[in-house]
Design a protein around this motif. Structure first.
Motif, PDB file in Angstrom:
ATOM      1  N   VAL A   1       0.913  -1.252   0.123  1.00 43.74           N
ATOM      2  CA  VAL A   1      -0.059  -0.167   0.104  1.00 43.74           C
ATOM      3  C   VAL A   1       0.892   1.100   0.048  1.00 43.74           C
ATOM      4  O   VAL A   1       1.788   1.329   0.867  1.00 43.74           O
ATOM      5  N   SER A   2       0.767   2.122  -0.996  1.00 41.57           N
ATOM      6  CA  SER A   2       1.441   3.322  -0.872  1.00 41.57           C
ATOM      7  C   SER A   2       1.061   4.153   0.225  1.00 41.57           C
ATOM      8  O   SER A   2       0.151   4.211   0.823  1.00 41.57           O
ATOM      9  N   GLU A   3       2.151   4.874   0.845  1.00 40.31           N
ATOM     10  CA  GLU A   3       1.831   5.851   1.967  1.00 40.31           C
ATOM     11  C   GLU A   3       1.203   6.945   1.437  1.00 40.31           C
ATOM     12  O   GLU A   3       0.581   7.657   2.424  1.00 40.31           O
ATOM     13  N   ILE A   4       1.089   7.411   0.314  1.00 39.04           N
ATOM     14  CA  ILE A   4       0.509   8.355   0.010  1.00 39.04           C
ATOM     15  C   ILE A   4      -0.939   8.464  -0.973  1.00 39.04           C
ATOM     16  O   ILE A   4      -1.758   9.432  -1.165  1.00 39.04           O
ATOM     17  N   SER A   5      -1.096   7.596  -1.696  1.00 41.57           N
ATOM     18  CA  SER A   5      -2.117   7.269  -2.515  1.00 41.57           C
ATOM     19  C   SER A   5      -2.469   5.703  -2.826  1.00 41.57           C
ATOM     20  O   SER A   5      -1.889   4.793  -2.379  1.00 41.57           O
ATOM     21  N   PHE A   6      -3.511   5.534  -3.402  1.00 36.16           N
ATOM     22  CA  PHE A   6      -4.249   4.146  -3.860  1.00 36.16           C
ATOM     23  C   PHE A   6      -5.053   4.378  -5.143  1.00 36.16           C
ATOM     24  O   PHE A   6      -5.306   5.442  -5.695  1.00 36.16           O
ATOM     25  N   PHE A   7      -5.281   3.291  -5.868  1.00 33.14           N
ATOM     26  CA  PHE A   7      -6.082   3.379  -6.979  1.00 33.14           C
ATOM     27  C   PHE A   7      -7.345   2.448  -6.846  1.00 33.14           C
ATOM     28  O   PHE A   7      -7.490   1.630  -6.335  1.00 33.14           O
ATOM     29  N   VAL A   8      -8.562   3.159  -7.669  1.00 32.11           N
ATOM     30  CA  VAL A   8      -9.656   2.288  -7.415  1.00 32.11           C
ATOM     31  C   VAL A   8     -10.111   2.502  -8.822  1.00 32.11           C
ATOM     32  O   VAL A   8      -9.871   3.370  -9.745  1.00 32.11           O
ATOM     33  N   LYS A   9     -11.242   1.607  -9.291  1.00 29.54           N
ATOM     34  CA  LYS A   9     -11.902   1.526 -10.679  1.00 29.54           C
ATOM     35  C   LYS A   9     -13.307   2.429 -10.523  1.00 29.54           C
ATOM     36  O   LYS A   9     -14.104   2.274  -9.525  1.00 29.54           O
ATOM     37  N   ASP A  10     -13.435   3.126 -11.379  1.00 27.06           N
ATOM     38  CA  ASP A  10     -14.581   4.044 -11.384  1.00 27.06           C
ATOM     39  C   ASP A  10     -15.117   3.899 -12.785  1.00 27.06           C
ATOM     40  O   ASP A  10     -14.796   4.616 -13.859  1.00 27.06           O
ATOM     41  N   GLY A  11     -16.325   2.859 -13.120  1.00 25.73           N
ATOM     42  CA  GLY A  11     -16.428   2.427 -14.461  1.00 25.73           C
ATOM     43  C   GLY A  11     -15.272   1.896 -15.247  1.00 25.73           C
ATOM     44  O   GLY A  11     -14.742   0.770 -14.763  1.00 25.73           O
ATOM     45  N   LYS A  12     -14.964   2.494 -16.447  1.00 27.46           N
ATOM     46  CA  LYS A  12     -13.764   2.057 -17.292  1.00 27.46           C
ATOM     47  C   LYS A  12     -12.443   2.632 -16.737  1.00 27.46           C
ATOM     48  O   LYS A  12     -11.461   2.367 -17.268  1.00 27.46           O
ATOM     49  N   LYS A  13     -12.489   3.628 -16.102  1.00 26.80           N
ATOM     50  CA  LYS A  13     -11.321   4.335 -15.650  1.00 26.80           C
ATOM     51  C   LYS A  13     -10.671   3.757 -14.332  1.00 26.80           C
ATOM     52  O   LYS A  13     -11.476   3.438 -13.356  1.00 26.80           O
TER      53      LYS A  13
ATOM     54  N   ILE B   1      -8.715   5.423 -11.383  1.00 26.45           N
ATOM     55  CA  ILE B   1      -8.341   6.754 -10.773  1.00 26.45           C
ATOM     56  C   ILE B   1      -7.598   6.508  -9.465  1.00 26.45           C
ATOM     57  O   ILE B   1      -7.625   5.419  -8.686  1.00 26.45           O
ATOM     58  N   LYS B   2      -6.611   7.429  -9.614  1.00 21.36           N
ATOM     59  CA  LYS B   2      -5.537   7.558  -8.139  1.00 21.36           C
ATOM     60  C   LYS B   2      -6.396   8.278  -7.478  1.00 21.36           C
ATOM     61  O   LYS B   2      -6.691   9.519  -7.777  1.00 21.36           O
ATOM     62  N   ILE B   3      -6.387   8.062  -5.953  1.00 21.63           N
ATOM     63  CA  ILE B   3      -6.867   8.754  -4.860  1.00 21.63           C
ATOM     64  C   ILE B   3      -5.510   8.919  -4.148  1.00 21.63           C
ATOM     65  O   ILE B   3      -5.008   8.033  -3.518  1.00 21.63           O
ATOM     66  N   THR B   4      -5.664  10.318  -3.647  1.00 23.81           N
ATOM     67  CA  THR B   4      -4.529  10.827  -2.676  1.00 23.81           C
ATOM     68  C   THR B   4      -5.303  10.747  -1.296  1.00 23.81           C
ATOM     69  O   THR B   4      -6.169  11.652  -1.121  1.00 23.81           O
TER      70      THR B   4
END
Length: 232
Positions: A126-138, A140-143
């Protein structure tokens, strides 16, 4: 260091487990409880990696406590009754320690937990500053620092930033496992918040970005204990 909590309605059993834990340099006991409801309030906002949890307790049983937690730690069940062991399969228990618990049995169980936790951490960094999620076909990086609050919507959650909203298929419980300990807390069955973005608290509601979010009764005591601890 592996963070653990010990929960058993028998004070003597708690003390035995604490003595065993003190002999293991990689195991840190964050808290211990004889009352399941108190344990649930603490653990809901203070995640741990591993639980030593009695199955057969008055009030909440160990199994009921696990179902109430907003995340899923590794668990080693402790019990005086062998017949309860099968009940723990729902939670993929790492082990079952039958009382009275010897140090050698405790050590073997911890070694199993350490291996499981190390494997999980290696497989899912797990990154200390961000993670990624799926939103439909995209994707997206969440900080973390920009995430204000999370709202449950059926089988999905809404992740609210300052000026944006991302919808992804998961649960609040699963998502909280990706977030830094101590900053993101659940305040309601439908909401978790970033403590750094609270503007005010009034009438059992928090305000974030001019949005009022309810503090559910189940989470209220634990939330206020955390807030009072940080007050000057």
């Amino acid at each position: 260091m592996i963070r653990t909590a010990i929960i058993d309605d028998e004070p003597e059993a708690v003390e035995v487990l604490k003595r065993h834990a003190s002999k293991l340099s990689k195991l840190s006991v964050q808290a211990s409880f004889c009352i399941a409801e108190e344990a649930l309030a603490y653990l809901s906002i203070n995640p741990v990696d591993l639980l030593f949890l009695d199955i057969n307790m008055p009030g909440y049983t160990g199994l009921e406590l696990m179902r109430q937690l907003p995340y899923r730690p590794k668990v080693i069940f402790t019990t005086a009754y062998e017949q309860y062991a099968l009940d723990g399969y729902e939670f993929e228990a790492l082990d079952y320690l039958l009382k009275p618990i010897s140090f050698e049995a405790f050590r073997r169980s911890f070694s199993r937990a350490e291996k499981a936790l190390t494997t999980t951490a290696y497989a899912s960094p797990v990154s200390e500053i961000s993670f990624f999620v799926k939103d439909g076909k995209k994707t997206i990086k969440i900080t973390y620092k920009d995430l204000r609050y999370i709202k449950a919507c059926g089988n999905y959650v809404e992740l609210h930033g300052e000026n944006n909203r991302v919808i992804t298929r998961t649960s609040i419980s699963n998502l909280l496992q990706k977030l830094p300990d101590g900053r993101f807390v659940r305040i309601h069955n439908s909401y978790a918040i970033n403590l750094d973005h609270i503007n005010s608290i009034e009438d059992n509601h928090v305000t974030i970005n001019e949005v009022r979010l309810p503090i559910g009764e189940r989470y209220r005591n634990a939330f206020w204990e955390l807030i009072c601890y940080q007050m000057f």
